[in-house]
Design a protein around this motif. Sequence first.
Motif, short mmCIF file in Angstrom:
data_model
loop_
_atom_site.label_atom_id
_atom_site.label_comp_id
_atom_site.label_asym_id
_atom_site.label_seq_id
_atom_site.Cartn_x
_atom_site.Cartn_y
_atom_site.Cartn_z
N LEU A 69 -0.62 -7.09 6.39
CA LEU A 69 -1.13 -5.44 6.98
C LEU A 69 -1.91 -5.03 5.54
CD1 LEU A 69 0.54 -4.23 10.40
CD2 LEU A 69 -1.30 -5.87 10.25
N SER A 70 -1.41 -5.84 4.91
CA SER A 70 -1.52 -4.52 3.46
C SER A 70 -3.05 -5.42 2.81
CB SER A 70 -0.37 -4.67 1.97
OG SER A 70 -1.02 -5.54 2.19
N ASN A 71 -3.79 -6.62 3.27
CA ASN A 71 -4.78 -6.80 2.66
C ASN A 71 -5.88 -6.45 4.21
OD1 ASN A 71 -2.66 -9.14 2.59
ND2 ASN A 71 -3.51 -9.05 0.93
N ASN A 112 -7.10 5.15 4.98
CA ASN A 112 -7.17 6.70 5.40
C ASN A 112 -7.09 7.13 6.58
OD1 ASN A 112 -9.00 9.15 4.71
ND2 ASN A 112 -10.93 7.89 5.04
N VAL A 113 -5.54 7.41 6.14
CA VAL A 113 -5.29 7.63 7.30
C VAL A 113 -5.19 9.20 7.81
CG1 VAL A 113 -2.79 8.40 9.07
CG2 VAL A 113 -3.41 5.75 7.12
N GLN A 114 -6.22 9.34 9.24
CA GLN A 114 -5.92 11.13 9.43
C GLN A 114 -5.35 11.66 10.17
OE1 GLN A 114 -9.36 12.55 8.76
NE2 GLN A 114 -9.45 10.33 7.46
N THR A 115 -4.52 12.63 10.27
CA THR A 115 -3.56 12.93 10.48
C THR A 115 -4.09 14.10 11.30
OG1 THR A 115 -2.93 13.93 9.01
CG2 THR A 115 -1.75 12.00 9.12
N VAL A 116 -3.46 14.68 12.28
CA VAL A 116 -3.21 16.02 13.05
C VAL A 116 -2.34 16.54 13.36
CG1 VAL A 116 -4.02 14.81 15.25
CG2 VAL A 116 -5.06 17.06 14.71
N LYS A 117 -1.92 17.64 14.01
CA LYS A 117 -0.53 18.30 14.24
C LYS A 117 -0.62 18.23 15.15
CE LYS A 117 0.74 20.81 9.74
NZ LYS A 117 1.62 19.93 9.58
N PRO A 118 0.28 18.15 16.44
CA PRO A 118 0.61 18.68 18.12
C PRO A 118 -0.37 19.24 18.46
CG PRO A 118 2.65 17.95 16.86
CD PRO A 118 1.59 18.45 15.87
N GLY A 119 -0.08 20.19 18.24
CA GLY A 119 -0.22 22.35 17.78
C GLY A 119 -1.59 22.13 17.88
N THR A 120 -2.80 21.51 17.67
CA THR A 120 -4.11 21.35 17.49
C THR A 120 -4.51 21.14 18.68
OG1 THR A 120 -4.15 20.03 15.19
CG2 THR A 120 -6.17 20.38 16.23
N PRO A 121 -6.25 22.36 18.55
CA PRO A 121 -6.64 21.84 20.27
C PRO A 121 -7.47 21.27 20.65
CG PRO A 121 -7.39 24.05 18.63
CD PRO A 121 -6.60 23.66 18.08
N MET A 179 4.06 1.77 8.14
CA MET A 179 4.63 2.98 7.91
C MET A 179 5.68 2.11 6.52
SD MET A 179 4.93 4.94 10.17
CE MET A 179 5.94 5.94 9.82
N ASP A 180 5.40 3.40 5.09
CA ASP A 180 5.79 2.25 3.59
C ASP A 180 6.99 3.68 3.91
OD1 ASP A 180 6.61 0.43 2.18
OD2 ASP A 180 5.52 1.43 0.76
N GLU A 181 8.42 3.26 3.74
CA GLU A 181 9.48 5.08 3.08
C GLU A 181 9.24 5.84 4.09
OE1 GLU A 181 9.74 4.91 -1.08
OE2 GLU A 181 9.70 2.83 -1.31
N GLY A 182 9.27 5.55 5.28
CA GLY A 182 9.17 7.13 6.39
C GLY A 182 7.49 7.51 6.59
N ARG A 183 6.60 6.93 5.77
CA ARG A 183 5.36 8.16 5.21
C ARG A 183 4.44 6.84 5.78
NH1 ARG A 183 1.78 8.43 1.23
NH2 ARG A 183 2.45 7.09 -0.22
N ALA A 184 3.52 7.26 7.07
CA ALA A 184 2.09 6.39 7.09
C ALA A 184 1.21 6.01 5.80
CB ALA A 184 1.17 7.46 8.34
N VAL A 185 0.92 5.13 5.51
CA VAL A 185 0.60 4.53 4.70
C VAL A 185 -1.00 4.10 4.55
CG1 VAL A 185 2.44 4.39 2.95
CG2 VAL A 185 1.96 2.65 4.42
#
Length: 152
Positions: free
Chosen positions: A3-5, A10-19, A102-108
């Motif tokens: 998968l690293s290949n 460029n992971v796009q994140t959003v918070k649960p409370g976002t409209p 995921m790598d070391e508990g964070r989305a990479v």
Amino acid sequence: MTLSNIMNVNVQTVKPGTPAVNARERMKAKKIHHLVVEEDNAVVGVLSARDLGRAARRGREPKRLTVADFMTPRVVTAEPTTSLHRAANLMRGHSIGCLIVMDEGRAVGIVTVADVLDHVNSVRRHRADRQAPPDLHFQVPHKKQHRAGGAW
């Protein structure tokens, strides 16, 4: 191949409370189909364009609702060292459109079904030894009656 290949870093994140309407506009602007939902630096869900579309078809008005109302809380993850074959099986087995890398508990990274198919297609295109034999190039006669269910 891992998968690293092929993952998109460029992971796009959003918070649960976002409209939800803001999330939809962001997906359109970035031309993406998935957002990773994070809270306090932890992945808590995935929001797909399909999730938003399905809710809209059911008559739910996304203007007043948040990402948390539409997201899928059950997130399937993989490590960067996961093989492409294993990733494809995970997506198929869970009937999902993406894996969060995921790598070391964070989305990479994120890998979608389209990423996997693009890779498979590019490998086939570049393999000269995979050409079809010349005797397989023929045309099947068109029979409208058969397609319409009529007699031959």
